[in-house]
Design an enzyme around this catalytic site. Structure first.
Site, PDB file in Angstrom:
ATOM      1  N   PRO A 284     101.033 -15.937  64.140  1.00 18.27           N
ATOM      2  CA  PRO A 284     101.167 -17.684  64.244  1.00 18.27           C
ATOM      3  C   PRO A 284     100.087 -18.477  63.947  1.00 18.27           C
ATOM      4  CG  PRO A 284     101.265 -16.591  66.378  1.00 18.27           C
ATOM      5  CD  PRO A 284     101.030 -15.337  65.469  1.00 18.27           C
ATOM      6  N   GLY A 285      98.776 -17.891  64.037  1.00 22.93           N
ATOM      7  CA  GLY A 285      97.495 -18.813  63.722  1.00 22.93           C
ATOM      8  C   GLY A 285      96.828 -19.272  64.680  1.00 22.93           C
ATOM      9  N   ASN A 286      96.660 -18.574  65.651  1.00 36.64           N
ATOM     10  CA  ASN A 286      95.628 -18.923  66.667  1.00 36.64           C
ATOM     11  C   ASN A 286      94.482 -18.210  66.446  1.00 36.64           C
ATOM     12  OD1 ASN A 286      97.247 -20.570  68.527  1.00 36.64           O
ATOM     13  ND2 ASN A 286      97.816 -18.760  69.581  1.00 36.64           N
TER      14      ASN A 286
ATOM     15  N   CYS B 113      97.897  -5.782  70.113  1.00 39.71           N
ATOM     16  CA  CYS B 113      98.308  -5.943  71.325  1.00 39.71           C
ATOM     17  C   CYS B 113      99.023  -4.919  71.802  1.00 39.71           C
ATOM     18  CB  CYS B 113      99.070  -7.341  71.604  1.00 39.71           C
ATOM     19  SG  CYS B 113     100.462  -7.444  70.255  1.00 39.71           S
TER      20      CYS B 113
END
Length: 479
Positions: A234-236, A356
């Site tokens: 998502p871009g973090n 993760c």
């Protein structure tokens, strides 16, 4: 209402083993992923409690709701922060609220507890001291750590300074510290909510688990460099890379899902990122020899994984072990293909591989197989002060966990082009089109020459230039 429909749909799919919870959430294309993630994870955690209340009050018969939808509505009504919908559903749930609350109270009295969390079985509980802190990364594209600290102090938060040990991250109330390992990360008590806070809405802070900040921090591409974020949404991590690069250079970000990429574009806009080039493309189909990527020297690879490091996905006894092993084998095969593909960029100096996941099959075994097949790269020892290492013999890598690092479960490896092996002919390797690792021992591999104990540890800013280019850039010192 869309939030509850989507949450119920994901819970039902997860129950039918149609995908990992994290994958189902991120593939849902829901606009507010964080809100959905929190609702799904918390509802799943309290699932047995909610089901008992539903059965004992005959809620499904009285409301005609399906069980998964009833669970998510009931969670927010009784255990969460209140229903986030109006209309028929809210009217219906509020009508039955007194009986539902009474049943919850009866359960607490019966078990002799006062808190909702104490109704959970011991294996599902996290003692208050073990709850994960709230981490916030300061977005240095828009502000500074000092300015954020000053703003929060004016907002009634108490600043306790720089943490010096892991125990300092156990916080209560409106207090915060600067992280012990990452200087742009601030640490707050577990229940601190910033989603409606100015600093979050203005993009001055990014709500991101500390372990998730490690990949960009360790890759540490200097300003002006060309960088690839291979599986970006998502871009973090993408916004973190841009901040480290000071928005100077080119940041190529790929993702196969067009809607996730559109959401990511909005996130990057809020974060003030301007150096990105987003592409709705499968990273495995990107041509490393394209002139467009001839100057790419840094690559971050955080591919799809089982998500087994996420707290809400751990210790699921209902998982079919045989199907889970098959799924892990498929994921590991995909991860190895991505890793091997990433190392094909001709000027690549450094690649960070992260997941993760806590499964060695997706972590050390993938890295071991990659090293076996790519003799021109070696592992770089990371953060000697970090309390949890990769499984032997890959102790150069980092692991993260709730118990040892106060974070979500995570794995990070940094591969660097090996100057000494750069011109050597690649040794014959048991090259595999698919990773043939199973749930057994890691594949045998010849250990690559890593930075020796006599050499100073290579810090994120202290790059070794082994690029096959005649012209070398002078690397800036760390800020």
């Amino acid at each position: 209402m869309a939030l509850y429909v989507k949450a119920a749909e994901i819970l039902e799919k997860a129950e039918r083993k149609q995908g990992a919870l994290k994958t189902l959430i991120y593939d849902s294309k829901f606009t507010n992923i964080k809100q959905l993630f929190a609702l799904v994870c918390e509802t799943q955690k309290f699932s047995s409690i909610l089901e008992e209340i539903i059965v004992s009050t005959k809620l499904l018969k009285l409301t005609k709701l399906k069980v998964h939808l009833a669970k998510v509505l009931l969670y927010d009504l009784l255990l969460g922060q209140g229903l986030k919908c109006g209309g028929t559903w809210k009217t219906m749930m509020m009508k039955h609220r007194p009986r539902l609350q009474a049943e919850l109270a009866r359960m607490k009295v019966k078990q002799g507890v006062s808190r909702n969390v104490d109704l959970l079985p011991a294996s599902a509980q996290q003692p208050e001291g073990d709850q994960l802190p709230r981490y916030a990364r300061v977005n240095t594209l828009k502000t500074t750590v000092d300015d954020v600290v000053d703003y929060l102090k004016r907002d009634s938060f108490a600043y306790l300074g720089q943490a010096s040990r892991l125990e300092d991250l156990t916080l209560k109330g409106k207090v915060f510290v600067r992280d012990i390992h990452l200087q742009d990360v601030l640490v707050f008590s577990p229940k601190t909510d910033f989603h409606d806070h100015f600093l979050y809405k203005a993009g001055h802070i990014i709500l991101q688990d500390k372990a998730s900040c490690l990949p960009a921090h360790l890759l540490s591409p200097p300003p002006g460099s060309h960088v690839i974020d291979a599986c970006a949404a998502p871009g973090n991590k993408t916004s973190h890379l841009a901040a480290i690069m000071k928005n100077q250079g080119r940041l190529f970000a790929f993702d196969l899902d067009a809607k996730r990429l559109a959401t990511m574009s909005t996130l990057l806009l809020r974060a003030g990122v301007t150096c990105q080039q987003l592409a709705n493309q499968d990273f495995l189909k990107v041509d490393p020899l394209s002139p467009k990527y001839k100057d790419v020297e840094y690559l971050l690879l955080d591919p799809s994984c089982s998500g087994s490091g996420m707290v809400c996905l751990q210790d699921d006894a209902s998982v079919d072990k045989e199907k889970e092993q098959a799924r892990l084998a498929s994921l590991a095969s995909f991860q190895l293909r991505c890793l091997n593909h990433g190392l094909k960029f001709p000027r690549l100096k450094r690649l960070v591989y992260s997941t993760c996941s806590v499964n060695s099959q997706e972590n050390e075994e993938v890295v071991a197989a990659c090293l076996q097949q790519n003799s021109g790269f070696r592992l770089v020892p990371l953060l000697p002060q970090w309390p949890e290492r990769g499984l032997e013999p890959l102790s150069q890598c980092l692991r993260a966990s709730t118990k040892k690092t106060c974070t979500q479960g995570f794995f990070v490896a940094l591969l660097e082009r090996d100057c000494e092996a750069g011109n050597a002919k690649q040794e014959p390797a048991a090259l595999m089109s698919d990773l043939e690792v199973t749930g057994h021992s890691p594949p045998a591999f010849k250990k690559r020459p890593a930075a020796s104990d006599e050499e100073p540890e290579i810090s994120p800013a202290g790059h070794t230039d082994c690029s096959p280019s005649k012209r070398k850039k002078k690397m800036p010192t760390a800020d």
